[in-house]
Scaffold this motif. Structure first.
Motif, short mmCIF file in Angstrom:
data_model
loop_
_atom_site.label_atom_id
_atom_site.label_comp_id
_atom_site.label_asym_id
_atom_site.label_seq_id
_atom_site.Cartn_x
_atom_site.Cartn_y
_atom_site.Cartn_z
N LYS A 294 1.16 -1.58 0.51
CA LYS A 294 0.16 0.16 0.18
C LYS A 294 0.92 1.10 0.03
O LYS A 294 0.81 2.23 -0.48
CB LYS A 294 -1.26 0.16 1.45
N SER A 295 2.16 1.31 0.87
CA SER A 295 2.88 2.27 0.27
C SER A 295 3.34 2.89 -0.96
O SER A 295 3.34 3.42 -1.04
CB SER A 295 3.67 1.94 1.78
N GLU A 296 3.78 1.54 -1.08
CA GLU A 296 4.53 1.92 -2.46
C GLU A 296 2.49 2.20 -3.84
O GLU A 296 3.36 3.38 -4.40
CB GLU A 296 5.09 0.61 -3.14
N GLU A 297 2.02 1.77 -3.32
CA GLU A 297 0.97 2.05 -4.70
C GLU A 297 0.45 3.64 -3.94
O GLU A 297 0.20 4.54 -4.79
CB GLU A 297 -0.57 1.75 -4.03
N ILE A 298 0.52 4.08 -2.84
CA ILE A 298 1.21 5.78 -2.38
C ILE A 298 1.98 6.61 -3.15
O ILE A 298 1.62 7.68 -3.86
CB ILE A 298 0.42 5.57 -0.91
N ALA A 299 3.16 5.74 -3.09
CA ALA A 299 4.39 6.54 -3.40
C ALA A 299 4.00 6.74 -4.86
O ALA A 299 4.27 7.74 -5.15
CB ALA A 299 5.12 6.11 -2.97
N ARG A 300 3.68 6.49 -5.18
CA ARG A 300 2.30 5.90 -6.80
C ARG A 300 1.97 7.00 -7.38
O ARG A 300 1.88 7.80 -8.79
CB ARG A 300 2.50 4.10 -7.68
N HIS A 301 0.97 6.98 -6.12
CA HIS A 301 -0.13 8.11 -6.32
C HIS A 301 0.40 9.48 -6.49
O HIS A 301 0.24 10.47 -7.23
CB HIS A 301 -1.12 7.83 -5.63
#
Length: 181
Positions: A24-31
């Motif tokens: 989820k952290s990696e997805e947040i970083a991509r956003h």
């Protein structure tokens, strides 16, 4: 009420497995990396996540050309933004948060920061943010007069409505793994 909400939302994020938090952290970083505010920023202030917080390490890998500043908390509720010389220039701070070593970092003046990414324990759709209660960001953010101010959080930290005090600084956006609020 704030302390009860803080406890509930910290428990919600800590209920996520380490693998879930990482993904989820990696997805947040991509956003965040896709935001025009991030793409236009030269100097970005972010934080080193501890315990169950969103980890933003992946963000620095997605855009290594940017200058990244991190908070250094001082006595009296003061916070500075420091740009460490490298990844080894961190040491444990008074709250257990990795902070830049001031002897191996350059200070970023608040007015040169283009984007501030704040941690939070909870947020609502109106951009209200609940931190850990120290008020460091609420005192620092008004000095960042040209910066966009956003928060990074897991969707499970969302609340219907948070209480607000006059000194609280609202977020322009809150970025979760599900998207941007």
């Amino acid at each position: 009420m704030k302390n009860k909400l803080r406890r509930e939302k910290i428990a919600a994020r800590e209920a996520l497995s380490a693998g879930e938090r990482q993904a989820k952290s990696e997805e947040i970083a991509r956003h965040i990396a896709a935001l025009p505010e991030f793409q236009a920023a030269r100097t970005v202030m972010l934080y080193r996540g501890i315990k169950g917080e969103v980890r933003l390490d992946h963000l620095t890998c997605l855009a290594p050309e940017k200058r990244y500043a991190y908070p250094l908390c001082r006595d009296g509720g003061e916070m500075l933004a420091l740009i460490p010389e490298d990844e080894t220039a961190f040491k444990p701070g008074p709250f257990g948060i990795p902070e830049p070593d001031s002897s191996r970092s350059e200070e970023a003046e608040p007015e040169e920061i283009d984007l501030v990414i704040c941690p939070c324990t909870s947020f609502d759709d109106a951009g209200r943010r609940l931190g850990m209660g120290g008020g460091y960001y609420d005192r620092f953010l008004p000095r960042c007069n040209r910066a966009h101010v956003i928060a990074a959080a897991f969707a499970c930290q969302r609340a219907e409505e948070l209480p607000e005090e006059p000194h609280d600084v609202r977020m322009e956006l809150v970025v979760t793994e599900e998207g941007v609020f």
